[in-house]
Write an enzyme that holds these catalytic residues in place. Sequence first.
Site, PDB file in Angstrom:
ATOM      1  N   LYS A 132     -27.961  -1.656  65.782  1.00 36.79           N
ATOM      2  CA  LYS A 132     -26.731  -1.509  66.546  1.00 36.79           C
ATOM      3  C   LYS A 132     -26.003  -0.219  66.111  1.00 36.79           C
ATOM      4  CE  LYS A 132     -22.801  -4.405  67.758  1.00 36.79           C
ATOM      5  NZ  LYS A 132     -22.105  -5.648  67.403  1.00 36.79           N
ATOM      6  N   CYS A 183     -12.499  12.046  19.580  1.00 33.97           N
ATOM      7  CA  CYS A 183     -11.362  12.933  19.826  1.00 33.97           C
ATOM      8  C   CYS A 183     -10.086  12.329  19.245  1.00 33.97           C
ATOM      9  CB  CYS A 183     -11.265  13.259  21.309  1.00 33.97           C
ATOM     10  SG  CYS A 183     -10.431  14.839  21.554  1.00 33.97           S
ATOM     11  N   ARG A 202      -6.080  19.488  22.016  1.00 36.45           N
ATOM     12  CA  ARG A 202      -5.183  20.579  21.630  1.00 36.45           C
ATOM     13  C   ARG A 202      -5.033  20.627  20.113  1.00 36.45           C
ATOM     14  NH1 ARG A 202      -1.544  19.221  25.240  1.00 36.45           N
ATOM     15  NH2 ARG A 202      -2.364  20.618  26.818  1.00 36.45           N
ATOM     16  N   ASP A 227     -16.637  11.820  39.418  1.00 39.63           N
ATOM     17  CA  ASP A 227     -17.915  11.767  40.137  1.00 39.63           C
ATOM     18  C   ASP A 227     -18.916  12.803  39.615  1.00 39.63           C
ATOM     19  OD1 ASP A 227     -18.072   9.675  41.937  1.00 39.63           O
ATOM     20  OD2 ASP A 227     -16.743  10.668  43.373  1.00 39.63           O
ATOM     21  N   HIS A 253     -16.346  15.272  22.532  1.00 38.53           N
ATOM     22  CA  HIS A 253     -16.602  14.119  23.411  1.00 38.53           C
ATOM     23  C   HIS A 253     -18.105  13.987  23.662  1.00 38.53           C
ATOM     24  CE1 HIS A 253     -12.473  13.092  24.715  1.00 38.53           C
ATOM     25  NE2 HIS A 253     -12.233  14.369  24.473  1.00 38.53           N
ATOM     26  N   LYS A 282     -19.583   6.847  47.387  1.00 42.20           N
ATOM     27  CA  LYS A 282     -20.198   8.042  47.988  1.00 42.20           C
ATOM     28  C   LYS A 282     -20.871   8.877  46.909  1.00 42.20           C
ATOM     29  CE  LYS A 282     -16.672   9.959  49.588  1.00 42.20           C
ATOM     30  NZ  LYS A 282     -15.427  10.355  49.875  1.00 42.20           N
ATOM     31  N   GLN A 316      -8.848  11.605  15.236  1.00 42.09           N
ATOM     32  CA  GLN A 316      -7.533  11.949  14.687  1.00 42.09           C
ATOM     33  C   GLN A 316      -6.868  10.702  14.098  1.00 42.09           C
ATOM     34  OE1 GLN A 316      -5.613  13.934  18.016  1.00 42.09           O
ATOM     35  NE2 GLN A 316      -6.935  15.737  17.851  1.00 42.09           N
ATOM     36  N   GLU A 342     -19.745  11.622  24.742  1.00 41.87           N
ATOM     37  CA  GLU A 342     -20.083  10.796  25.913  1.00 41.87           C
ATOM     38  C   GLU A 342     -20.439  11.626  27.140  1.00 41.87           C
ATOM     39  OE1 GLU A 342     -17.090  11.155  24.595  1.00 41.87           O
ATOM     40  OE2 GLU A 342     -15.453  11.052  26.054  1.00 41.87           O
TER      41      GLU A 342
HETATM   42  N1  GLN Z   1      -4.264  14.219  22.207  1.00 40.78           N
HETATM   43  C1  GLN Z   1      -5.212  14.754  21.297  1.00 40.78           C
HETATM   44  C2  GLN Z   1      -5.245  16.272  21.322  1.00 40.78           C
HETATM   45  O1  GLN Z   1      -4.799  16.873  22.274  1.00 40.78           O
HETATM   46  C3  GLN Z   1      -6.601  14.175  21.565  1.00 40.78           C
HETATM   47  C4  GLN Z   1      -7.143  14.550  22.896  1.00 40.78           C
HETATM   48  C5  GLN Z   1      -8.308  13.687  23.325  1.00 40.78           C
HETATM   49  O2  GLN Z   1      -8.526  12.619  22.793  1.00 40.78           O
HETATM   50  N2  GLN Z   1      -9.045  14.126  24.312  1.00 40.78           N
HETATM   51  O3  GLN Z   1      -5.700  16.897  20.409  1.00 40.78           O
END
Ligand code: GLN
Length: 531
Positions: free
Chosen positions: A224, A381, A461, A71, A508, A17, A385, A510
């Site tokens: 139909k 992300c 975080r 979505d 991020h 959808k 780390q 992406e």
């Molecule tokens: N767990 C990690 C943090 O909270 C990375 C979070 C993530 O990859 N979105 O910092």
Amino acid sequence: MRKFIFVTGGVVSGLGKGITAASLGRLLKNRGLKITSQKLDPYMNVDPGTMSPYQHGEVFVTEDGAETDLDLGHYERFIDENLTKYSNLTSGRVYWNVLNKERNGEYLGQTVQIIPHVTNEIKEFILKNQNETGADVSIVEIGGTTGDIESQPFLEAIRQLALEVGRRNCLFIHVCLVPYITGSDEFKSKPTQHSVRELQGLGIHPDIIVARSDKEIPKDIREKISLFCNVSPDCVISNTTLPCLYEVPIMLHEQKMDDVVCRELGIEDTKVRLAQWEKLVSYIYARKGEVQIALVGKYVKLHDSYLSIVEALNHASFVAGKNVKIKWIDSDTVTPESAPKIFEDCAGIILPGGFGMRGIEGMINACQYARENHLPYFGICLGMQILVIEFARNVLGLKDANSREFNEEGKHCVIDLMEGQKGVKKGGTMRLGKYPCKVKKSTLMHKAYASDLIEERHRHRYEFSNEYRKQMEQAGLVISGTSPDELLVEAVELSEKENPFFMGVQFHPEFKSRPNKPQPLFVEFVKSCCK
Ligand code: GLN
């Protein structure tokens, strides 16, 4: 102009959808209309932020930091408009708002009920989004399947809204599965008829029926459906499974869906400009050969958990001219012994975001393998780390280096909570949404963005610990991106001499990749993998 298109689903869930709604949005945008979109989800979570990726796939983050349904990612990619916190509403949020109002005495002693209080809350949310965005057309998708108990207040709200804004300003599109029975070699319209009847029982008469199937639905079956569901013949649109999602707008346009929508809504007839989009699709089909990239993560059993990553890799592949094939690797399986075999047929490794302890050591092993074997590595992300932890352990020699997330009492937490964040609990404590990032000159990152200041979306975080910054830089880790005040490390990399692409970013990227605007870091990464 103030028009509404409501998209409901029938027969089964997971019909696409969202893709149908997003594709229609693209067609209307290309007719010069300003579009906004919303997804109304019937589940009771306040937002999808705390839901397991296995249950719900990826959490899509908007510029203003809302954690939303995946979505919404399709909407942004197809329509190429940034959405906001007004783009996703769950039953949980609706009840939360209503109950807060009740506690604050805002209902002046009335009995609080689903009708009108819950339905009013839903209607206000839909109208608010249209006012905030100034859109000509709001496309509103109702999650779930018609007949679900939990989606009823949403359907009642849109029924009422249609009455209030005038039937001429509203359009109901019902997306239904039309199954094909191989044995008897037939398409079956009966489930669609039942689903439409169910919807009519709730007071909603669909104007357009989108019939989903794997093969093209023949004319007699469409006729139909038209006859038995009481819609004009040109209002039955066949939506066939295609090899490339971005072709869906073209398929819908070929059946004049955008013409029909404009006619039904009384929108002035303008021509749709599709040349750019057709060119995009031609690039997609012109890709030659294949490059295999390993995606190492802990939620790989459900590919939707990494939907925006997959799409960003795809967008980059349109520029690189080569198909990207993803090798899905469960991080738990990566050990120093298994790594050479796992990655022998991979041109690069991507390590996306994630939460929690499981699978971390395998991710560190994958990163070490990439660094030591000069394989392109892109850490996003959690992936950044991991890069920092691996570097601390195996280059700085801090064998117990870790993130505070995985070892609360750890001695060398190279990834840590910042001052002021200590003692916080889960929920509502993350760095979310768009933040600026200063890009260091003469780095791979600068080469990719060709800009000194960029903006990307965050959802995490923990942060790079500044205590280790000097030590890491002295050992060769380049800090290529920081917050403008330089207090937060946002991106790290190794010199190109050591590895053509070895980078980790705290944000991020992406989420901002679009088929017609591939994200620059993904483009550089895929190009490095193709070399
Ligand atoms: N767990 C990690 C943090 O909270 C990375 C979070 C993530 O990859 N979105 O910092």
